[in-house]
Design a protein around this motif. Sequence first.
Motif, mmCIF file in Angstrom:
data_model
loop_
_atom_site.group_PDB
_atom_site.id
_atom_site.type_symbol
_atom_site.label_atom_id
_atom_site.label_comp_id
_atom_site.label_asym_id
_atom_site.label_seq_id
_atom_site.Cartn_x
_atom_site.Cartn_y
_atom_site.Cartn_z
ATOM 1 N N THR A 63 -33.579 -7.298 -19.552
ATOM 2 C CA THR A 63 -33.893 -8.547 -20.246
ATOM 3 C C THR A 63 -35.273 -9.062 -19.844
ATOM 4 O O THR A 63 -35.678 -8.955 -18.689
ATOM 5 N N ILE A 64 -35.977 -9.632 -20.827
ATOM 6 C CA ILE A 64 -37.293 -10.235 -20.615
ATOM 7 C C ILE A 64 -37.342 -11.540 -21.403
ATOM 8 O O ILE A 64 -36.979 -11.557 -22.592
ATOM 9 N N PRO A 65 -37.766 -12.653 -20.790
ATOM 10 C CA PRO A 65 -37.850 -13.921 -21.513
ATOM 11 C C PRO A 65 -38.843 -13.846 -22.670
ATOM 12 O O PRO A 65 -39.939 -13.296 -22.515
ATOM 13 N N ILE A 66 -38.462 -14.410 -23.812
ATOM 14 C CA ILE A 66 -39.357 -14.382 -24.954
ATOM 15 C C ILE A 66 -40.498 -15.383 -24.775
ATOM 16 O O ILE A 66 -40.303 -16.499 -24.284
ATOM 17 N N SER A 67 -41.681 -14.955 -25.128
ATOM 18 C CA SER A 67 -42.906 -15.754 -25.099
ATOM 19 C C SER A 67 -44.007 -14.845 -25.610
ATOM 20 O O SER A 67 -43.759 -13.652 -25.846
ATOM 21 N N GLU A 68 -45.200 -15.361 -25.786
ATOM 22 C CA GLU A 68 -46.312 -14.479 -26.151
ATOM 23 C C GLU A 68 -46.476 -13.389 -25.089
ATOM 24 O O GLU A 68 -46.639 -12.207 -25.405
ATOM 25 N N LYS A 69 -46.402 -13.785 -23.820
ATOM 26 C CA LYS A 69 -46.550 -12.835 -22.711
ATOM 27 C C LYS A 69 -45.401 -11.827 -22.696
ATOM 28 O O LYS A 69 -45.612 -10.626 -22.484
ATOM 29 N N GLY A 70 -44.168 -12.314 -22.923
ATOM 30 C CA GLY A 70 -43.007 -11.433 -22.881
ATOM 31 C C GLY A 70 -43.027 -10.405 -23.997
ATOM 32 O O GLY A 70 -42.710 -9.224 -23.784
ATOM 33 N N VAL A 71 -43.385 -10.827 -25.204
ATOM 34 C CA VAL A 71 -43.442 -9.888 -26.314
ATOM 35 C C VAL A 71 -44.571 -8.881 -26.108
ATOM 36 O O VAL A 71 -44.414 -7.685 -26.391
ATOM 37 N N LYS A 72 -45.697 -9.335 -25.595
ATOM 38 C CA LYS A 72 -46.794 -8.416 -25.285
ATOM 39 C C LYS A 72 -46.333 -7.348 -24.290
ATOM 40 O O LYS A 72 -46.622 -6.157 -24.452
ATOM 41 N N GLU A 73 -45.571 -7.776 -23.281
ATOM 42 C CA GLU A 73 -45.080 -6.827 -22.276
ATOM 43 C C GLU A 73 -44.160 -5.785 -22.893
ATOM 44 O O GLU A 73 -44.305 -4.577 -22.630
ATOM 45 N N VAL A 74 -43.213 -6.214 -23.730
ATOM 46 C CA VAL A 74 -42.294 -5.227 -24.299
ATOM 47 C C VAL A 74 -43.017 -4.304 -25.278
ATOM 48 O O VAL A 74 -42.706 -3.109 -25.360
ATOM 49 N N PHE A 75 -43.995 -4.828 -26.017
ATOM 50 C CA PHE A 75 -44.772 -3.973 -26.914
ATOM 51 C C PHE A 75 -45.499 -2.885 -26.120
ATOM 52 O O PHE A 75 -45.480 -1.706 -26.482
ATOM 53 N N GLU A 76 -46.150 -3.285 -25.043
ATOM 54 C CA GLU A 76 -46.915 -2.321 -24.244
ATOM 55 C C GLU A 76 -46.000 -1.308 -23.573
ATOM 56 O O GLU A 76 -46.295 -0.104 -23.558
ATOM 57 N N ARG A 77 -44.900 -1.773 -23.025
ATOM 58 C CA ARG A 77 -44.002 -0.855 -22.328
ATOM 59 C C ARG A 77 -43.251 0.056 -23.292
ATOM 60 O O ARG A 77 -43.012 1.222 -22.982
ATOM 61 N N MET A 78 -42.877 -0.468 -24.459
ATOM 62 C CA MET A 78 -42.231 0.379 -25.460
ATOM 63 C C MET A 78 -43.167 1.483 -25.914
ATOM 64 O O MET A 78 -42.751 2.632 -26.101
ATOM 65 N N GLU A 79 -44.427 1.163 -26.109
ATOM 66 C CA GLU A 79 -45.393 2.173 -26.552
ATOM 67 C C GLU A 79 -45.518 3.292 -25.529
ATOM 68 O O GLU A 79 -45.690 4.465 -25.887
ATOM 69 N N LYS A 80 -45.393 2.951 -24.247
ATOM 70 C CA LYS A 80 -45.496 3.951 -23.177
ATOM 71 C C LYS A 80 -44.148 4.615 -22.868
ATOM 72 O O LYS A 80 -44.098 5.552 -22.055
ATOM 73 N N GLY A 81 -43.083 4.127 -23.467
ATOM 74 C CA GLY A 81 -41.760 4.664 -23.161
ATOM 75 C C GLY A 81 -41.224 4.194 -21.825
ATOM 76 O O GLY A 81 -40.343 4.832 -21.242
ATOM 77 N N ASP A 82 -41.731 3.074 -21.343
ATOM 78 C CA ASP A 82 -41.361 2.546 -20.033
ATOM 79 C C ASP A 82 -40.181 1.591 -20.165
ATOM 80 O O ASP A 82 -40.304 0.374 -19.999
ATOM 81 N N VAL A 83 -39.008 2.136 -20.473
ATOM 82 C CA VAL A 83 -37.808 1.319 -20.589
ATOM 83 C C VAL A 83 -36.590 2.193 -20.330
ATOM 84 O O VAL A 83 -36.517 3.307 -20.809
ATOM 85 N N ARG A 84 -35.645 1.680 -19.539
ATOM 86 C CA ARG A 84 -34.380 2.352 -19.303
ATOM 87 C C ARG A 84 -33.254 1.384 -19.667
ATOM 88 O O ARG A 84 -32.820 0.632 -18.830
#
Length: 363
Positions: A328-349
């Motif tokens: 889980t990641i709190p939604i915000s401009e920063k939070g969405v930016k983080e999930v976008f960047e990590r999803m692009e790199k495949g950095d999620v389990r």
Amino acid sequence: MTNITAPPRKFQGIAVLDHKDWKNPKKVEFESKNLYDYDVEVKIECCGVCGSDIHTASGHWGETKKPLVVGHEIIGTVTQIGSQCNELKVGDRVGIGAQVFSCLECDRCKSDNEPYCPKTVNTYRKDYTDGYNSKGGYADYIRLHEHFAVPIPENIPSHLAAPLMCGGVTAFSPLLRNGCGPGKKVGIMGIGGIGHMGLIFAKAMGAETFAISRSSAKKEDAIKMGADHFIATKEEPDWATKYFDTFDLIVVCSNSLTDIDFNVVPRTMKVGGKIVSICVPEQHEVMNLKPFGLIGVSISNSALGGINEIKQMLDLVSKKNLKIWVETIPISEKGVKEVFERMEKGDVRYRFTLTDYDKEFSK
């Protein structure tokens, strides 16, 4: 469309304003759709992050209208209902997947195949007949036809329920439709966000399960998820020979089809076996295969699951107390930016859910 119960009002969301700058989304205010007589308004509690969000936000699937508010794995509470609604009531906790409208009258809709309806409206970036361009779940509220808001069983936590609404049912649908169950040998190819849910479901449905991945990096995780066997295709060059005539069903859950040799995979199938891909790759990708390799084997593509399939999946998850793997990641401009960047790199389990909506959208 039916009569209007309530006119548009202002919602807030985290939106992409330019595909070229998609990793820097902005908090915006936007106008909602009309609330028609068979619509409900839902206050969003959390929303899963799907690979489709990345493809759409980045422009990989083409230009879209702006502001672009993505997100189609939504959990929330009904706050308002249209004058003709009879399936839901204010206060119900519901889930919303990748579809918010279909005609509900054609043969496809009447046979529980709503995603295949020609009049389908997806949860975001699609136009309704009244011209409104749909907005998704990275927002405080959403309005949609009540048929596509599904009650969530009490024992499924919201942050775990969210990814089920698109990614989960996308994996579940081909398993259900192609006979996954006791006595079947089922391979899940690609142990990522959707694949890990497919593995959990296939095991819970009673199949002998095979996790198929390029390397052995995810072997330990796959075994914990319920895999009976693990195949690392890049580390076992002769894997197709070893597993000749093994599988009743393989569900391809990879993000891309480029690395999959469809001249090899069919050799592992039993006669009458089915290879079903749920992958929607970038527009430039193509499949290359020799027709003779398909003798006795079928290859197909599966879209979203219908509403009845979502309900069956939720029932399975509830009764078996299944737990998918979610960060889980709190939604915000920063939070969405983080999930976008990590999803692009495949950095999620193995899936993200955006949470803390009340904190962000009370500002």
